[in-house]
Design an enzyme around this catalytic site. Structure first.
Site, PDB file in Angstrom:
ATOM      1  N   GLY A 180       0.779  -1.233   0.000  1.00 49.07           N
ATOM      2  CA  GLY A 180       0.000   0.000   0.000  1.00 49.07           C
ATOM      3  C   GLY A 180       0.808   1.279   0.000  1.00 49.07           C
ATOM      4  CB  SER A 181       4.321   2.143  -0.754  1.00 45.78           C
ATOM      5  OG  SER A 181       4.471   1.725  -2.085  1.00 45.78           O
ATOM      6  NE  ARG A 204      -8.442 -10.943  -6.535  1.00 42.38           N
ATOM      7  CZ  ARG A 204      -8.814 -12.177  -6.233  1.00 42.38           C
ATOM      8  NH1 ARG A 204      -9.254 -12.995  -7.168  1.00 42.38           N
ATOM      9  NH2 ARG A 204      -8.751 -12.595  -4.994  1.00 42.38           N
ATOM     10  CB  ILE A 205      -7.937  -9.344 -14.720  1.00 41.79           C
ATOM     11  CG1 ILE A 205      -6.431  -9.646 -14.833  1.00 41.79           C
ATOM     12  CG2 ILE A 205      -8.515  -8.896 -16.056  1.00 41.79           C
ATOM     13  CD1 ILE A 205      -6.109 -10.915 -15.571  1.00 41.79           C
ATOM     14  CG  ASN A 258      -3.141  -0.467 -13.128  1.00 43.39           C
ATOM     15  OD1 ASN A 258      -3.024  -0.582 -11.908  1.00 43.39           O
ATOM     16  ND2 ASN A 258      -2.510  -1.266 -13.967  1.00 43.39           N
ATOM     17  CG  HIS A 314       2.507  -2.093 -15.276  1.00 39.47           C
ATOM     18  ND1 HIS A 314       2.043  -3.262 -14.699  1.00 39.47           N
ATOM     19  CD2 HIS A 314       3.587  -2.436 -16.021  1.00 39.47           C
ATOM     20  CE1 HIS A 314       2.800  -4.267 -15.107  1.00 39.47           C
ATOM     21  NE2 HIS A 314       3.749  -3.794 -15.901  1.00 39.47           N
TER      22      HIS A 314
HETATM   23  C1  GAR Z   1       3.420  -1.029  -7.446  1.00 37.46           C
HETATM   24  O1  GAR Z   1       4.765  -1.079  -7.864  1.00 37.46           O
HETATM   25  C2  GAR Z   1       2.500  -1.017  -8.643  1.00 37.46           C
HETATM   26  O2  GAR Z   1       3.032  -0.335  -9.752  1.00 37.46           O
HETATM   27  C3  GAR Z   1       2.384  -2.489  -8.938  1.00 37.46           C
HETATM   28  O3  GAR Z   1       2.251  -3.063  -7.662  1.00 37.46           O
HETATM   29  C4  GAR Z   1       3.036  -2.315  -6.736  1.00 37.46           C
HETATM   30  C5  GAR Z   1       2.182  -2.067  -5.509  1.00 37.46           C
HETATM   31  O4  GAR Z   1       2.968  -1.528  -4.486  1.00 37.46           O
HETATM   32  N1  GAR Z   1       1.270  -2.768  -9.792  1.00 37.46           N
HETATM   33  C6  GAR Z   1       1.288  -3.690 -10.755  1.00 37.46           C
HETATM   34  O5  GAR Z   1       2.236  -4.437 -10.954  1.00 37.46           O
HETATM   35  C7  GAR Z   1       0.021  -3.767 -11.603  1.00 37.46           C
HETATM   36  N2  GAR Z   1       0.191  -4.623 -12.708  1.00 37.46           N
HETATM   37  P1  GAR Z   1       2.259  -0.817  -3.246  1.00 37.46           P
HETATM   38  O6  GAR Z   1       1.259  -1.815  -2.672  1.00 37.46           O
HETATM   39  O7  GAR Z   1       3.389  -0.555  -2.287  1.00 37.46           O
HETATM   40  O8  GAR Z   1       1.603   0.443  -3.732  1.00 37.46           O
END
Ligand code: GAR
Length: 210
Positions: free
Chosen positions: A25-26, A96-97, A112, A114
């Site tokens: 959740g950062s 999730r998709i 989103n 990525h």
């Molecule tokens: C982030 O790096 C985000 O870009 C990635 O998950 C991480 C979540 O980190 N998302 C994906 O890969 C989507 N395909 P967080 O929970 O610390 O925000």
């Protein structure tokens, strides 16, 4: 032409956003910080998670309502979103998709982030994929969610040159720094600025240009 929030017309003085997450959740934390300091003028209505994860603790710290989605997750996701009627649904590491019917229902209100320069390295573990591939440049993409996996119209990209001496952990840290610096800013732009999507091309429209 799209414009997600119009004060007054939208029935509220601030746009409503919902964040969905599955991990530590950062990114959610940075968005919550931007909202609480007023840098992002919006109401963070709630956090949705599909599993027990670090993001829940962050929601508690900020006093933000959170929901652990019950099965089938997309049904409760839709029910909650439908009630809140947010201007924007922010995916922040939500693994999730989103089913086609929900993409259609909410397009272009789902965004989103990525951790690669799409279309390179879609899907899971993008930072690891890029690192192992040995790319010299990678980065971060923010896009509107469409029916594919990480395929939607690109709103924003930031490139990062990869130093050959970096470990995977160092690359991860640099990518997350970029995400934290930019995601809430892109969200702010998306809420307040008019834009258009033609085919898969996203373009900002200046007020003067309308
Ligand atoms: C982030 O790096 C985000 O870009 C990635 O998950 C991480 C979540 O980190 N998302 C994906 O890969 C989507 N395909 P967080 O929970 O610390 O925000």
């Amino acid at each position: 032409m799209y414009r997600l929030f119009r004060p007054g017309v939208s029935g509220s003085v601030k746009p409503r956003i919902v964040v969905a997450a599955s991990g530590r959740g950062s990114n959610f934390e940075k968005i919550a910080e931007a909202v609480s300091t007023g840098l992002l003028n919006a109401t963070l209505e709630c956090l949705l998670v599909d599993r027990e994860c670090g993001a829940l603790e962050i929601a508690r710290n900020f006093g933000i309502r959170s929901y652990l989605l019950s099965k089938p997750w997309h049904k409760s996701f839709d029910e909650i979103i439908d009630q809140i009627n947010p201007h924007l649904i922010v995916l922040a590491g939500f693994m999730r998709i989103i089913p086609e019917n929900l993409v259609e229902k909410y397009f272009p209100r789902i965004v989103n982030i990525h951790p690669s320069l799409l279309p390179a390295f879609p899907g899971k573990d993008a930072i690891v994929q890029a690192y192992e591939y040995g790319v010299k440049v990678t980065g971060v993409t923010v896009h509107i969610v469409d029916k594919g996996v990480d395929t939607g119209p690109i709103i924003f990209q930031k490139a990062l040159e990869v130093d050959e001496s970096w470990s995977l952990e160092q690359l991860e840290e640099k990518i997350h720094q970029i995400e934290h610096e930019w995601y809430w800013r892109v969200i702010r732009e998306l809420l307040y600025r008019p834009f258009e999507i033609v085919g898969r091309k996203f373009r900002w429209l200046d007020e003067e240009g309308l």
